[in-house]
Enzyme design. Structure first.
Site, mmCIF file in Angstrom:
data_model
loop_
_atom_site.group_PDB
_atom_site.id
_atom_site.type_symbol
_atom_site.label_atom_id
_atom_site.label_comp_id
_atom_site.label_asym_id
_atom_site.label_seq_id
_atom_site.Cartn_x
_atom_site.Cartn_y
_atom_site.Cartn_z
ATOM 1 N N ALA A 99 2.179 6.641 4.919
ATOM 2 C CA ALA A 99 1.027 6.469 6.063
ATOM 3 C C ALA A 99 1.398 7.828 6.968
ATOM 4 O O ALA A 99 0.421 8.093 7.316
ATOM 5 C CB ALA A 99 1.460 5.247 6.847
ATOM 6 N N PHE A 140 0.946 -1.162 -0.014
ATOM 7 C CA PHE A 140 -0.030 0.194 0.037
ATOM 8 C C PHE A 140 0.665 1.345 -0.029
ATOM 9 O O PHE A 140 1.767 1.562 0.874
ATOM 10 C CB PHE A 140 -0.921 -0.077 1.329
ATOM 11 C CG PHE A 140 -1.952 -1.137 1.315
ATOM 12 C CD1 PHE A 140 -3.002 -1.129 0.755
ATOM 13 C CD2 PHE A 140 -1.396 -2.349 1.709
ATOM 14 C CE1 PHE A 140 -4.143 -2.137 0.571
ATOM 15 C CE2 PHE A 140 -2.103 -3.627 1.806
ATOM 16 C CZ PHE A 140 -3.668 -3.322 1.314
ATOM 17 N N VAL A 197 2.744 -1.646 4.260
ATOM 18 C CA VAL A 197 2.427 -0.334 4.251
ATOM 19 C C VAL A 197 3.611 0.620 4.353
ATOM 20 O O VAL A 197 4.347 0.382 4.957
ATOM 21 C CB VAL A 197 1.354 0.260 5.346
ATOM 22 C CG1 VAL A 197 1.042 1.548 5.163
ATOM 23 C CG2 VAL A 197 0.061 -0.777 5.259
ATOM 24 N N CYS A 198 3.679 1.539 3.428
ATOM 25 C CA CYS A 198 4.582 2.536 3.146
ATOM 26 C C CYS A 198 4.618 3.312 4.444
ATOM 27 O O CYS A 198 3.777 4.101 4.452
ATOM 28 C CB CYS A 198 4.778 3.227 1.969
ATOM 29 S SG CYS A 198 6.173 4.370 1.963
ATOM 30 N N VAL A 199 5.641 3.060 5.136
ATOM 31 C CA VAL A 199 5.712 4.076 6.763
ATOM 32 C C VAL A 199 5.710 5.442 6.449
ATOM 33 O O VAL A 199 5.018 6.352 7.038
ATOM 34 C CB VAL A 199 6.804 3.386 7.511
ATOM 35 C CG1 VAL A 199 8.132 3.831 7.008
ATOM 36 C CG2 VAL A 199 6.330 4.027 9.163
#
EC number: 2.8.1.-
Length: 128
Positions: A82, A39, A77-79
């Site tokens: 996010a 994501f 998930v790309c931190v």
């Protein structure tokens, strides 16, 4: 075939994420290997634990959770994306005034390196 799915659309407001979920289900039904779902951009909003649709709408957050638990699909998930969009893990809020994060626990925070590795080991990458 080995697949990686890249989701760049939010959970609600576009059909990107719901179409990506349906595609993932189809891959599994057709006995393909789904290495991971990554994501990125607005796609990270799928990991927002505060996403609660009304009772007559499809609960995409629960659907991603079921895909993860039932089929052991990794949901990355790309931190960075996010945190820019306010999706924050409990462990990352120590230096803020926020008491609890909203990052759903069945997602894994990661960086673009994980996406690059997933692409490397996949035959196909599909972006939604």
């Amino acid at each position: 075939m080995n697949y990686t799915v890249l989701v760049t659309g939010s959970a609600y407001g576009t059909q990107n994420a719901s179409t990506a979920f349906l595609f993932c289900q189809s891959l599994i039904k057709m006995s393909h290997i789904l290495n991971s779902v990554f994501f990125y951009c607005d796609g990270v909003l799928n990991a927002n634990n505060f996403n609660k649709p009304s009772v007559d709408e499809f609960d995409l957050l629960s659907a991603w959770k079921q895909l993860n638990e039932k089929n052991k699909v990794k949901l990355y998930v790309c931190v960075s994306a996010a945190s820019r969009r306010g999706v924050i893990e409990d462990e990352k809020i120590s230096n803020t005034k926020i008491k609890n994060g909203n990052f759903a626990s069945f997602f894994q925070s990661s960086g673009l390196l994980e996406l690059a590795y997933s692409i490397k080991i996949s035959d196909r990458i599909i972006q939604f």
